[in-house]
Design a protein around this motif. Structure first.
Motif, mmCIF file in Angstrom:
data_model
loop_
_atom_site.group_PDB
_atom_site.id
_atom_site.type_symbol
_atom_site.label_atom_id
_atom_site.label_comp_id
_atom_site.label_asym_id
_atom_site.label_seq_id
_atom_site.Cartn_x
_atom_site.Cartn_y
_atom_site.Cartn_z
ATOM 1 N N VAL A 155 -9.099 -16.507 0.435
ATOM 2 C CA VAL A 155 -8.453 -17.521 -1.051
ATOM 3 C C VAL A 155 -8.450 -18.502 -1.490
ATOM 4 C CG1 VAL A 155 -6.952 -16.071 -2.939
ATOM 5 C CG2 VAL A 155 -8.938 -14.878 -1.677
ATOM 6 N N THR A 156 -7.800 -19.524 -1.820
ATOM 7 C CA THR A 156 -6.945 -20.725 -1.909
ATOM 8 C C THR A 156 -5.880 -20.249 -3.101
ATOM 9 O OG1 THR A 156 -9.217 -21.857 -1.298
ATOM 10 C CG2 THR A 156 -7.159 -23.071 -2.628
ATOM 11 N N ILE A 157 -4.746 -20.984 -2.059
ATOM 12 C CA ILE A 157 -3.882 -20.798 -2.866
ATOM 13 C C ILE A 157 -3.222 -22.357 -4.209
ATOM 14 C CG2 ILE A 157 -0.778 -21.134 -2.323
ATOM 15 C CD1 ILE A 157 -2.530 -18.497 -0.773
ATOM 16 N N LEU A 158 -3.412 -21.429 -4.792
ATOM 17 C CA LEU A 158 -3.198 -22.737 -6.069
ATOM 18 C C LEU A 158 -1.679 -23.489 -5.963
ATOM 19 C CD1 LEU A 158 -3.291 -20.231 -9.200
ATOM 20 C CD2 LEU A 158 -5.164 -21.442 -7.968
ATOM 21 N N PRO A 159 -2.077 -24.886 -6.267
ATOM 22 C CA PRO A 159 -0.922 -25.983 -6.116
ATOM 23 C C PRO A 159 -0.034 -26.206 -7.970
ATOM 24 C CG PRO A 159 -2.989 -27.048 -5.852
ATOM 25 C CD PRO A 159 -3.558 -25.192 -5.928
ATOM 26 N N ARG A 160 1.046 -26.850 -7.099
ATOM 27 C CA ARG A 160 1.347 -26.646 -8.515
ATOM 28 C C ARG A 160 0.080 -27.772 -9.514
ATOM 29 N NH1 ARG A 160 6.811 -27.925 -10.037
ATOM 30 N NH2 ARG A 160 6.952 -27.560 -7.990
ATOM 31 N N LYS A 161 0.293 -27.575 -11.287
ATOM 32 C CA LYS A 161 -1.307 -28.196 -11.713
ATOM 33 C C LYS A 161 -0.149 -29.380 -12.229
ATOM 34 C CE LYS A 161 -3.093 -24.549 -11.196
ATOM 35 N NZ LYS A 161 -1.781 -23.462 -10.467
ATOM 36 N N ARG A 162 -1.133 -29.940 -12.700
ATOM 37 C CA ARG A 162 -1.184 -31.293 -13.261
ATOM 38 C C ARG A 162 -0.983 -31.349 -14.893
ATOM 39 N NH1 ARG A 162 -5.833 -34.935 -9.963
ATOM 40 N NH2 ARG A 162 -5.340 -34.645 -7.620
ATOM 41 N N GLN A 163 -1.379 -30.682 -15.701
ATOM 42 C CA GLN A 163 -1.311 -30.193 -16.672
ATOM 43 C C GLN A 163 -0.592 -29.335 -17.184
ATOM 44 O OE1 GLN A 163 -4.619 -31.475 -19.631
ATOM 45 N NE2 GLN A 163 -5.272 -32.537 -17.409
ATOM 46 N N ASN A 164 -0.017 -28.665 -18.160
ATOM 47 C CA ASN A 164 0.737 -27.404 -18.800
ATOM 48 C C ASN A 164 -0.470 -26.673 -19.507
ATOM 49 O OD1 ASN A 164 0.655 -28.696 -21.541
ATOM 50 N ND2 ASN A 164 2.950 -28.687 -21.161
ATOM 51 N N ILE A 165 -1.660 -26.863 -20.010
ATOM 52 C CA ILE A 165 -2.012 -25.760 -20.892
ATOM 53 C C ILE A 165 -2.547 -24.707 -20.501
ATOM 54 C CG2 ILE A 165 -4.265 -27.405 -20.472
ATOM 55 C CD1 ILE A 165 -5.013 -26.344 -23.693
ATOM 56 N N PRO A 166 -1.851 -23.540 -20.224
ATOM 57 C CA PRO A 166 -2.959 -22.514 -19.101
ATOM 58 C C PRO A 166 -4.634 -22.012 -19.531
ATOM 59 C CG PRO A 166 -1.265 -21.434 -21.400
ATOM 60 C CD PRO A 166 -1.370 -23.112 -21.629
ATOM 61 N N ALA A 167 -5.122 -21.193 -18.447
ATOM 62 C CA ALA A 167 -6.699 -20.797 -18.946
ATOM 63 C C ALA A 167 -6.650 -19.689 -18.775
ATOM 64 C CB ALA A 167 -7.352 -22.097 -17.666
ATOM 65 N N VAL A 168 -7.769 -19.372 -18.366
ATOM 66 C CA VAL A 168 -8.284 -17.611 -18.562
ATOM 67 C C VAL A 168 -9.628 -17.381 -18.207
ATOM 68 C CG1 VAL A 168 -7.983 -15.463 -19.936
ATOM 69 C CG2 VAL A 168 -6.526 -16.368 -20.255
ATOM 70 N N ILE A 169 -9.305 -16.953 -16.850
ATOM 71 C CA ILE A 169 -11.314 -17.026 -16.516
ATOM 72 C C ILE A 169 -11.628 -15.548 -16.948
ATOM 73 C CG2 ILE A 169 -12.906 -16.448 -14.412
ATOM 74 C CD1 ILE A 169 -10.036 -17.913 -13.341
ATOM 75 N N LEU A 170 -12.754 -15.465 -18.259
ATOM 76 C CA LEU A 170 -12.992 -13.983 -18.694
ATOM 77 C C LEU A 170 -14.204 -13.566 -17.487
ATOM 78 C CD1 LEU A 170 -14.476 -15.828 -22.124
ATOM 79 C CD2 LEU A 170 -12.008 -14.892 -21.418
ATOM 80 N N ALA A 171 -13.635 -12.427 -17.099
ATOM 81 C CA ALA A 171 -14.853 -11.189 -16.069
ATOM 82 C C ALA A 171 -14.281 -9.912 -16.747
ATOM 83 C CB ALA A 171 -13.710 -12.119 -15.005
ATOM 84 N N GLY A 172 -14.071 -9.596 -17.444
ATOM 85 C CA GLY A 172 -13.593 -8.323 -18.102
ATOM 86 C C GLY A 172 -15.180 -7.392 -18.536
ATOM 87 N N GLY A 173 -16.226 -7.994 -18.198
ATOM 88 C CA GLY A 173 -17.492 -7.511 -19.114
ATOM 89 C C GLY A 173 -18.192 -6.497 -18.055
ATOM 90 N N ARG A 174 -19.667 -5.938 -18.437
ATOM 91 C CA ARG A 174 -19.396 -5.303 -17.311
ATOM 92 C C ARG A 174 -20.863 -5.347 -16.288
ATOM 93 N NH1 ARG A 174 -20.593 0.327 -21.795
ATOM 94 N NH2 ARG A 174 -18.389 0.414 -22.242
ATOM 95 N N ALA A 175 -21.258 -6.163 -16.605
ATOM 96 C CA ALA A 175 -22.073 -6.796 -15.705
ATOM 97 C C ALA A 175 -23.296 -5.867 -15.317
ATOM 98 C CB ALA A 175 -21.451 -7.709 -14.788
ATOM 99 N N THR A 176 -23.768 -5.474 -16.061
ATOM 100 C CA THR A 176 -25.175 -4.651 -16.273
ATOM 101 C C THR A 176 -26.154 -5.167 -15.621
ATOM 102 O OG1 THR A 176 -25.471 -5.255 -19.034
ATOM 103 C CG2 THR A 176 -24.406 -3.528 -18.135
ATOM 104 N N ARG A 177 -26.226 -6.888 -16.424
ATOM 105 C CA ARG A 177 -27.925 -6.785 -15.693
ATOM 106 C C ARG A 177 -27.551 -7.510 -13.774
ATOM 107 N NH1 ARG A 177 -29.430 -12.013 -19.404
ATOM 108 N NH2 ARG A 177 -26.203 -11.854 -20.490
ATOM 109 N N MET A 178 -26.522 -7.630 -13.851
ATOM 110 C CA MET A 178 -26.135 -7.800 -11.996
ATOM 111 C C MET A 178 -25.809 -6.393 -11.512
ATOM 112 S SD MET A 178 -25.049 -10.869 -10.312
ATOM 113 C CE MET A 178 -25.453 -12.521 -10.458
ATOM 114 N N GLY A 179 -26.142 -5.254 -12.021
ATOM 115 C CA GLY A 179 -26.231 -3.728 -11.470
ATOM 116 C C GLY A 179 -24.766 -3.665 -11.488
#
Length: 208
Positions: free
Chosen positions: A2-26
């Motif tokens: 796991v890579t430790i996150l460095p200080r960011k260059r811009q201040n706009i936040p981001a959200v990674i969407l991973a809330g699904g059930r992944a039914t096609r991935m079993g």
């Protein structure tokens, strides 16, 4: 690793969407699937980390699964696993609490995201503040990628009402708010290639 996150260059936040059930991935947890020795979540973090401010993860699984990544984990605030639009709603609430006026969403199953995604989305914002990423398919037809977008937090209550009314598709919601579009080249690989099945994961390994 796991890579430790460095200080960011811009201040706009981001959200990674991973809330699904992944039914096609079993039903396997997409965020923790590996590609080239790294999890999909780590690939997306690596693509995002120099583009934005704080990164959060929208996930409905046990938050302890993601403890090593050092991300705020945001479960859906809307019940019933309605899909990525619920993750975007959770992201709006979180970003607003950070004092941000907008945030960028991306999907955890898009490991080849553009390194200028956030900048391009901000430049493309429409009159209501929404921008979607877009690229052409193999026939040249332009396609929006609504899970990869810029969303103003001022639309939180409006989006909550839309979800309550039964609207579930991010693209449909965005279309009602005159979105801008940031168009990206899809050659040689579409940067928004998303991995929905084990076959997609194998194909991405060959690309990588």
């Amino acid at each position: 690793m796991v890579t430790i996150l460095p200080r960011k260059r811009q201040n706009i936040p981001a959200v990674i969407l991973a809330g699904g059930r992944a039914t096609r991935m079993g039903g396997r947890n997409k965020a923790l699937l590996t590609l080239g020795g790294e999890t999909l979540l780590q690939h997306v973090i690596t693509r995002l980390r120099d583009q934005c401010g704080e990164i959060a993860l929208n996930a409905n699984a046990d938050p302890d699964l993601f403890a090593d990544y050092g991300l705020t984990v945001l479960p859906d605030t809307f019940p019933g696993f309605p899909g990525p639009l619920a993750g975007i709603l959770a992201g709006m609430a979180w970003a607003r609490a950070q004092g941000a006026d907008a945030f960028v969403s991306v999907s955890v199953d898009t490991p080849f995201l553009p390194l200028d995604l956030v900048h391009r989305l901000r430049e493309a914002a429409g009159r209501h503040g929404i921008a979607l990423a877009a690229s052409s398919d193999e026939t040249g037809r332009m396609r929006d990628h609504p899970t990869c977008g810029l969303w103003p937090v001022a639309l939180h209550d409006d989006l909550a009402l839309a979800l309550e009314s039964g609207l579930l598709r991010p693209g449909q919601y965005a279309a009602a708010h005159d979105p801008g579009r940031a168009v990206f080249d899809s050659r040689p690989v579409d940067p928004f290639l998303n991995l929905n099945t084990p076959a997609d994961l194998s194909a991405a390994a060959r690309v990588l």
